[in-house]
Design an enzyme around this catalytic site. Structure first.
Site, mmCIF file in Angstrom:
data_model
loop_
_atom_site.group_PDB
_atom_site.id
_atom_site.type_symbol
_atom_site.label_atom_id
_atom_site.label_comp_id
_atom_site.label_asym_id
_atom_site.label_seq_id
_atom_site.Cartn_x
_atom_site.Cartn_y
_atom_site.Cartn_z
ATOM 1 N N HIS A 287 0.857 -1.190 0.000
ATOM 2 C CA HIS A 287 0.000 0.000 0.000
ATOM 3 C C HIS A 287 0.894 1.242 0.000
ATOM 4 C CE1 HIS A 287 -3.644 2.273 0.821
ATOM 5 N NE2 HIS A 287 -2.983 2.941 1.741
ATOM 6 N N ASP A 289 0.656 5.176 -0.083
ATOM 7 C CA ASP A 289 -0.177 6.367 -0.053
ATOM 8 C C ASP A 289 0.377 7.367 -1.066
ATOM 9 O OD1 ASP A 289 -2.109 5.617 1.866
ATOM 10 O OD2 ASP A 289 -0.586 5.777 3.414
ATOM 11 N N ASP A 399 -7.928 1.280 2.522
ATOM 12 C CA ASP A 399 -7.544 2.246 3.555
ATOM 13 C C ASP A 399 -8.307 3.563 3.459
ATOM 14 O OD1 ASP A 399 -6.038 3.347 5.649
ATOM 15 O OD2 ASP A 399 -4.557 4.171 4.285
ATOM 16 N N HIS A 604 -6.854 9.350 -0.592
ATOM 17 C CA HIS A 604 -7.475 9.208 0.727
ATOM 18 C C HIS A 604 -6.678 9.762 1.918
ATOM 19 C CE1 HIS A 604 -5.418 5.153 0.398
ATOM 20 N NE2 HIS A 604 -4.973 5.554 1.581
HETATM 21 ZN ZN LIG Z 1 -3.483 4.703 2.795
#
Ligand SMILES: [Zn+2]
Length: 1049
Positions: A287, A289, A399, A604
């Site tokens: 993951h 970001d 997430d 997000h």
């Molecule tokens: Zn995230």
């Protein structure tokens, strides 16, 4: 199997095994201490420091100076490039040789001008493998046995430059001055320390003893089985006795003793499960970001570091499968690391590097508009299709802080029927009851949904996670398959060889779930095949946490709303211009570029405001780019619409006639106002229209001000609150008895940890009205078309509110243009309207529709929603009367009993210490109405507030014209754009907004040749032509249904 009896002392046996692999205790004699063999220093390390993130070519041409291990450099966000020369000793032939590199920054190894591997201490990657088994042909130094001289230069061979050059390896290491999680000062989410220093703590060549590593993994897995299965299961004891016997057999100093111990472990791991055992579908994951505790630019390098490491693991582990989301990140890697991108393409073809999710970024699930969400999928799916020939069958959003009830329909419309997330496991109050279930959206669309029961998207292949996956599964007996996503995440990093080794050992080990390397398609087809007993969850997936993210970083929210509005208008104006003038060039590339910027900022951790200040700066700059470039596009399109005339005209981008007061010019001084009537999606010249009733403002004896426009009558108190808000025709007062509307209130806002994210329930106990008047309400403007009064309140010695209350002729709502100077710390500003309405539910606008949430606190599920999100409006109605609260850039609401509250500003200090400090300008509005909010056109009013009529120039003799209109107010024509794959054709998107089944006719003044129903990816359905008659196109809608049409002219 065992050669000596053991005493009944579980504890000593277990701790003995633990110490045997400890990296703290007894490393002088235990197995861990033997992991590395000989070591030798590097021949040379030179470095060069750059304040910018530059390319390899640029870096390799710089002047490097000698670097000594341990020396510090920085500051934060700079990059240190190292040039490393190394010679592998001859005596290491046949050995596995690593470059061991330990630094506190994230690094990338470059070899032969290509990125070859990521290094990160936090991500447990501190070795670059130079050779699995050193062979003669690999570069290394064969040290001459005698004093041999070079035949060219006659120097001793050991001193000859040529010899050294040809026997050595040169690597470059690009080290970012930030960790996996940025550079938080003191804690992870604290604002970054701008002056942090970094260093390299270890840089050497080592012999890596793979056989020791294999033994360590055997031991670790068995010890964990003992611990995780506990004393209640005999399988745990079998593991205990096995691991104890392995200690007996294994002599760390004698590798020949390893095989007997290893075969004991192997025997244990090979004792198989029965057929009924749960199946864990392991998938590598990382993951990343797209921006969070680091800026967007660093994410590009995080992708490069993480994914190149994945490719290295794929080369060594033929079973390894990796799932990877976010088209934007692929786009970045494509342009920054083209070589790596083609390696990725190779493994995508093999079905091992799997693009997932189908969206441009993993966006926030609450705040983006309906059309924005559609574009996330449109841009994402089209990118994956174009670059890889892949269509994603699953939406992947592990997430995000809640999930809109319209997502199932948007997914299905984008060719997606499966959904994976896990964030609801973070709920603070209620435990979500399912892991595998059908999620039914607002319109009844269903998607098969899976929350990995391990409650993580960054597992490590540990026994604990596998046990949890089975234990936590809330659908035991219904769903026997679960996802196990393994790999370091959030800051990137991804899987390691150790994780793969762990999972490889327990593919079918009695007592643990079966583990198979899998893919989303495999997992979901298993779940689908066996879905008869699955439950259904209807409506939104509300996260009972992070509810401050509807408000934090108000300027990002405002940028999002305004840019969504701008792109909407540009597309409609450009589409109309295209239809009226075939020479008009629809700005395809520029619009795509601006959309992608907007979509990126919906990531997000960006639109929720949970990012560092550098990200906020980037995001606001992107919005500025959209505004500037968008204004030019809109100007061009509107110029084409007005046939380049020179008289004032107005463009209406909304699908209903509007009769409004508009300001013809922005800027200071007396506003230049006009009352205009503009047809649906059309243009009108500015005429001389008089209002039915003029706006009046009257000072009253008690010092209050009475404002009236024939629809509403309101009394403004001396402190700016409303004493009364009266709906004249209905004879109804909207403000609750002995209460005041437009009441500003402040709360203490100190969460438990997640500062920018969380507002906690207890903040409600700290409510304090803002009462100190600096300047009482006084008349600003009154000319019959508009009346306004202004006042100023003091929040504290650092913060003030100045508000203009505006009443326009013909307008069913009062606007509150609000300017706040804000310099608070851990405070929350809201505005309240206690209204004379009683209802157990309030209604909130969401993407392409609306939903209801309770106004009471009966159950834990009700009170956990003390702060909720909505888009342009919220409404509280009883039969035949209600009040709507509209806004132009806010998302946080709460309606408790009869008090409607809009959340305005927060002041968190982490991860951005300056979050929301400064001056803010925003508008909200209050609208009492009779009937239902649907019949009272609340939805239209909220659109009107957000989509201002646009002044244009047109010829003086222009007749008002309308391009599109709809026969019913229930259906909203949201989008008109040029079709992606067909120049000159348009795609129009409509939705049913009332929650009703209805037949609507779409009328257009343009000659349509063909019309087809299409999906959200604009793929026409050849079985569903839309029926065109002289009256228009007739369409049937079910509640909240989204319909897209491809129109060919
Ligand atoms: Zn995230």
């Amino acid at each position: 199997m065992y050669h000596l009896p053991v005493l009944k002392n579980r504890r000593t046996l277990l701790e003995r095994a633990d110490k045997f692999i400890s990296d703290i205790y007894f490393t002088d004699c235990n197995l861990r201490g033997r992991l590395y063999g000989d070591s030798c220093p590097l021949q040379s390390i030179d470095s060069f420091l750059s304040s910018k993130r530059i390319t390899f070519t640029e870096a390799s041409n710089q002047t490097f100076a000698p670097y000594k291990v341990g020396d510090s450099f920085g500051p934060t966000w700079w990059t240190c490039w190292f040039k490393v020369t190394l010679n592998i000793p001859e005596s290491w032939r046949g050995k596995e040789v690593h470059l061991r590199w330990e630094s506190d920054g994230e690094a990338m190894v470059w070899r032969d001008e290509q990125p070859v591997q990521g290094l990160s201490k936090e991500g447990e990657k501190t070795s670059y493998i130079l050779s699995d088994c050193l062979k003669d042909e690999e570069p290394h130094r064969s040290v001459p046995k005698t004093q041999v001289h070079c035949c060219f230069c006659n120097q001793l061979l050991t001193e000859c430059l040529y010899f050294l050059l040809f026997s050595s390896v040169t690597l470059y290491i690009e080290m970012a001055c930030n960790g996996l999680f940025g550079a938080g000062q003191g804690s992870m989410i604290a604002a970054p320390d701008p002056n942090r220093k970094f260093s390299v703590q270890k840089a050497e060549l080592v012999v890596f003893n793979r056989d020791v590593q294999e033994m360590l993994t055997d031991f670790e897995m068995l010890i964990d089985i003992v611990k995780e299965l506990g004393e209640g299961e005999q399988r745990g004891f079998q593991a205990l006795f096995t691991v104890n016997e392995m200690v007996n057999l294994c002599d760390p100093s004698d590798p020949s003793s390893f095989s007997r111990a290893h075969s004991l472990a192997h025997t244990f791991f090979s004792q198989r499960n029965g057929d009924s055992q749960h199946v864990a579908h392991a998938m590598g994951h990382c993951h990343i970001d797209s921006a969070w505790l680091w800026p967007y630019e660093e994410t590009i390098r995080k992708c490069g570091r993480s994914w190149v490491t994945v490719i290295r693991l794929m080369e060594k582990n033929p079973e390894f499968v990796f799932t990877c989301s976010q088209a934007q990140q692929f786009q970045w890697v494509k342009s920054w690391y083209p070589g790596l991108f083609s390696e990725i393409q190779h493994y995508v073809k093999k079905g091992r590097f799997i693009p997932v999710g189908g969206t441009w970024v993993e966006m926030d699930g609450n705040l983006p508009s309906g059309e924005s969400m559609v574009r996330q999928f449109l841009e994402g799916q089209r990118f994956f299709d174009r670059e890889f020939g892949i269509h994603c069958n699953e939406f992947w959003l592990p997430d995000t802080f809640g999930y809109s009830a319209q997502l199932p329909q948007i997914m299905q419309g984008s060719g997606i029927s499966n959904f994976l997330t896990q964030k609801l496991s973070w709920n603070l109050v209620n435990t979500f009851p399912h892991n595998t279930f059908f999620w039914e959206g607002l319109d009844g669309s269903k998607v098969l949904t899976h929350f990995p029961p391990g409650n993580s998207y960054e597992m490590k292949g540990k026994v604990e996670e596998l046990v949890k996956t089975v234990k936590n599964n809330k659908d035991k007996g219904r769903a026997n398959h679960s996802a196990v996503l393994f790999g370091f995440g959030d800051g990137g990093g991804g899987p390691t060889q150790l994780m793969l080794d762990r999972l490889q050992r327990v593919q079918d080990t009695d007592g643990l779930p079966k583990v198979q390397m899998s893919s989303p398609d495999k997992l979901f087809s298993q779940l689908q095949a066996d879905s008869a007993l699955l439950c259904t969850w209807t409506g939104e997936l509300f996260l009972e946490l992070h509810n401050g993210t509807y408000t934090t970083q108000a300027k990002i929210k405002q940028g999002n709303r305004q840019c969504e509005t701008l792109l909407h208008d540009i597309e409609i104006a450009s589409s109309l211009a295209l239809c009226r003038d075939k020479t008009f060039i629809y700005p395809v590339e520029k619009l795509q570029e601006l959309w992608r910027l907007l979509l990126l900022n919906q990531f997000h951790d960006v639109i929720p405001g949970s990012c560092i200040e550098m990200v906020v700066d980037d995001a606001l700059r992107y919005y500025e780019d959209i505004r500037t470039d968008g204004a030019a596009l809109l100007h061009d399109a509107c110029g084409a619409l007005g046939s380049k005339g020179n008289s004032p005209g107005v463009f209406n981008s909304l699908p209903w006639e509007r009769h409004e007061v508009i300001q013809m010019h922005e800027g200071p001084g007396t506003p230049d106002l006009a009352l205009v009537r503009v047809p649906s999606i059309g243009v009108s010249p500015v005429g001389d229209t008089k209002p039915v009733a003029p706006v009046t403002i009257t000072g009253q004896a008690d010092g209050t001000l009475l404002m009236e426009n024939g629809i509403l009558r309101t009394v403004v108190n001396k402190d700016g609150t409303l004493a009364s808000l009266y709906l004249i025709n209905a004879n109804r007062e909207a403000i609750s008895d002995s209460c005041h509307g437009n009441q500003f209130v402040m709360f203490d806002d100190v969460p438990l940890y997640w500062d920018a994210w969380d507002v906690m329930d207890y903040h409600l106990q700290t409510r304090k009205p803002v009462v100190e008047v600096v300047q009482p309400p006084h008349l600003v403007y009154s000319d019959g078309l508009r009346g306004s009064v202004r006042f100023t309140l003091r929040i504290s010695d650092k913060s003030t509110i100045t508000q203009e209350i505006i009443m326009d002729a013909m307008c069913p709502y009062i606007k509150f243009n609000t300017k706040v100077t804000w310099a608070e710390s851990h405070k929350f500003l809201k505005v309240e309207f206690p209204v004379r309405v009683r209802s157990p539910n309030a209604t909130y606008e969401i993407q392409f529709g609306h939903l209801q949430r309770p106004t009471h606190r009966n159950t834990s599920w009700d009170w956990a929603r003390f702060e909720v999100w909505g888009h342009k409006w919220a409404d509280l109605s009883e039969h035949n009367f209600g009040v709507a609260l509209l806004n132009d850039c806010k998302y946080g609401y709460s309606v408790h009993k009869n008090t409607m509250t809009l959340s305005l500003l927060r002041a968190p200090k982490a991860p951005d210490v300056n979050a929301d400090m400064g001056t803010h300008q925003f508008t909200y509005a209050i609208m009492p109405h009779t009937g239902s909010f649907q019949d009272a056109s609340v939805i239209q009013a909220a659109y009107n507030l957000n989509f201002p009529l646009r002044p244009i120039r047109c010829p003086a003799d222009t007749e008002p014209w309308s391009a599109f209109s709809i026969s019913t107010a229930a259906v909203i024509l949201e989008t008109i754009k040029q079709a992606e794959d067909r120049k000159g054709a348009l795609v129009v998107r409509l939705y049913e907004s009332h929650g009703s089944s209805v037949t609507a006719t779409l009328r257009t003044t343009f000659p349509i040749r063909e019309a087809w129903h299409c999906d959200l990816l604009e793929k026409p359905d050849p079985t569903r032509p839309a029926h065109i008659t002289s009256g228009g196109i007739t369409l049937d809608f079910s509640p909240f249904q989204i319909v897209s049409l491809l129109l060919v002219f």
